[in-house]
Scaffold this motif. Structure first.
Motif, mmCIF file in Angstrom:
data_model
loop_
_atom_site.group_PDB
_atom_site.id
_atom_site.type_symbol
_atom_site.label_atom_id
_atom_site.label_comp_id
_atom_site.label_asym_id
_atom_site.label_seq_id
_atom_site.Cartn_x
_atom_site.Cartn_y
_atom_site.Cartn_z
ATOM 1 N N ILE A 165 38.517 46.879 52.308
ATOM 2 C CA ILE A 165 37.477 46.339 51.426
ATOM 3 C C ILE A 165 36.918 47.435 50.525
ATOM 4 O O ILE A 165 36.791 47.247 49.311
ATOM 5 N N VAL A 166 36.614 48.587 51.094
ATOM 6 C CA VAL A 166 36.078 49.707 50.310
ATOM 7 C C VAL A 166 37.075 50.137 49.237
ATOM 8 O O VAL A 166 36.688 50.480 48.116
ATOM 9 N N ASP A 167 38.353 50.114 49.559
ATOM 10 C CA ASP A 167 39.384 50.527 48.605
ATOM 11 C C ASP A 167 39.678 49.469 47.549
ATOM 12 O O ASP A 167 40.546 49.658 46.702
ATOM 13 N N GLY A 168 38.968 48.329 47.604
ATOM 14 C CA GLY A 168 39.096 47.331 46.555
ATOM 15 C C GLY A 168 40.115 46.231 46.787
ATOM 16 O O GLY A 168 40.554 45.579 45.825
ATOM 17 N N VAL A 194 38.421 38.439 48.606
ATOM 18 C CA VAL A 194 37.193 39.230 48.611
ATOM 19 C C VAL A 194 36.480 38.960 47.289
ATOM 20 O O VAL A 194 36.764 39.568 46.273
ATOM 21 N N ARG A 195 35.569 37.988 47.321
ATOM 22 C CA ARG A 195 34.810 37.624 46.121
ATOM 23 C C ARG A 195 33.390 38.196 46.169
ATOM 24 O O ARG A 195 32.689 38.191 45.170
ATOM 25 N N ALA A 196 32.993 38.653 47.329
ATOM 26 C CA ALA A 196 31.664 39.263 47.470
ATOM 27 C C ALA A 196 31.613 40.532 46.636
ATOM 28 O O ALA A 196 32.635 41.175 46.397
ATOM 29 N N ARG A 197 30.414 40.882 46.192
ATOM 30 C CA ARG A 197 30.230 42.169 45.522
ATOM 31 C C ARG A 197 30.099 43.220 46.616
ATOM 32 O O ARG A 197 29.276 43.092 47.518
ATOM 33 N N VAL A 198 30.932 44.223 46.526
ATOM 34 C CA VAL A 198 30.995 45.250 47.565
ATOM 35 C C VAL A 198 30.295 46.515 47.067
ATOM 36 O O VAL A 198 30.558 46.998 45.974
ATOM 37 N N HIS A 199 29.405 47.032 47.899
ATOM 38 C CA HIS A 199 28.675 48.261 47.608
ATOM 39 C C HIS A 199 28.914 49.214 48.774
ATOM 40 O O HIS A 199 28.934 48.790 49.920
ATOM 41 N N THR A 200 29.086 50.475 48.480
ATOM 42 C CA THR A 200 29.248 51.450 49.557
ATOM 43 C C THR A 200 28.149 52.502 49.445
ATOM 44 O O THR A 200 27.748 52.887 48.352
ATOM 45 N N ILE A 201 27.666 52.912 50.592
ATOM 46 C CA ILE A 201 26.661 53.966 50.666
ATOM 47 C C ILE A 201 27.212 55.019 51.608
ATOM 48 O O ILE A 201 27.446 54.751 52.782
ATOM 49 N N GLY A 202 27.453 56.195 51.094
ATOM 50 C CA GLY A 202 27.961 57.295 51.916
ATOM 51 C C GLY A 202 26.809 58.090 52.507
ATOM 52 O O GLY A 202 25.642 57.848 52.213
ATOM 53 N N GLY A 203 27.148 59.035 53.320
ATOM 54 C CA GLY A 203 26.141 59.948 53.848
ATOM 55 C C GLY A 203 25.435 59.474 55.098
ATOM 56 O O GLY A 203 24.523 60.129 55.572
ATOM 57 N N PHE A 204 25.840 58.340 55.649
ATOM 58 C CA PHE A 204 25.180 57.851 56.851
ATOM 59 C C PHE A 204 26.026 58.065 58.101
ATOM 60 O O PHE A 204 25.719 57.536 59.138
#
Length: 183
Positions: free
Chosen positions: A100-103, A116-126
């Motif tokens: 999913i992260v890779d699109g 995958v029609r959802a809008r995908v957001h990634t937050i790093g650093g956690f």
């Protein structure tokens, strides 16, 4: 949810100067600072989330999205364009989360192909893992320079850490899958 319960059990060891909100989290009581939060303890409660048609924020701690309740939420929500999916933290290669992260436009979940029609957001650093600098500092602090075995992480990251350790005269091996190491 289990982290909240862990804090609840260990709250006596917490600093008395901690903010009141933190103490509310530690007690497991979220009503005062987040009244709409509902913790789902059972599979049935979790399944009921998928019947919500207005909107919901689902917080799931399912690692790489390969198992657990998150895959059921994907089944019911991933194809909806109004879904916002936030992936926090690292997703290992070969996992549903990484796809999913890779699109990926489609993923396979519960025997079904899902768009995958959802809008995908990634937050790093956690990530809860130490970075290379911290690992080098930790490994270098041993007086008698033990041999290290790198058994976690992707192959490229393992090799990079092994090289960095070697530059500091620290011996590290990357065992092969199924290899036995006598300690």
């Amino acid at each position: 949810m289990k982290v909240t319960e862990l804090y609840h059990r260990a709250r006596k060891s917490l600093d008395a100067e901690d903010p009141k909100v933190f103490n509310k989290v530690a007690s497991g009581d979220t009503r005062q600072y987040l009244p709409i939060l509902r913790m789902t303890r059972t599979v049935e409660e979790s399944m009921a989330i998928n019947r919500i048609h207005g909107g919901a924020i689902i917080i799931a701690g399912a690692g790489m999205c390969n198992g657990g309740r998150i895959i059921h939420h994907f089944r019911y929500n991933l194809e909806r364009p109004d879904t916002q999916l936030v992936i926090v933290g690292f997703q290992a290669a070969g996992t549903v989360g990484r796809q999913i992260v890779d699109g990926a436009e489609r993923i396979r979940v519960l025997g079904r192909d899902l768009a995958v029609r959802a809008r995908v957001h990634t937050i790093g650093g956690f990530s809860a893992h130490a970075g290379q600098t911290q690992l080098l500092g930790w490994a270098g602090a041993f007086r008698h320079r033990p041999r290290f075995y790198l058994v976690h992480g992707e192959p490229g990251a393992q090799q990079a850490l092994q090289a960095a350790l070697a530059e500091s005269d620290i011996e590290a091996e990357i065992p092969a899958y199924g290899e036995r190491i006598e300690l």
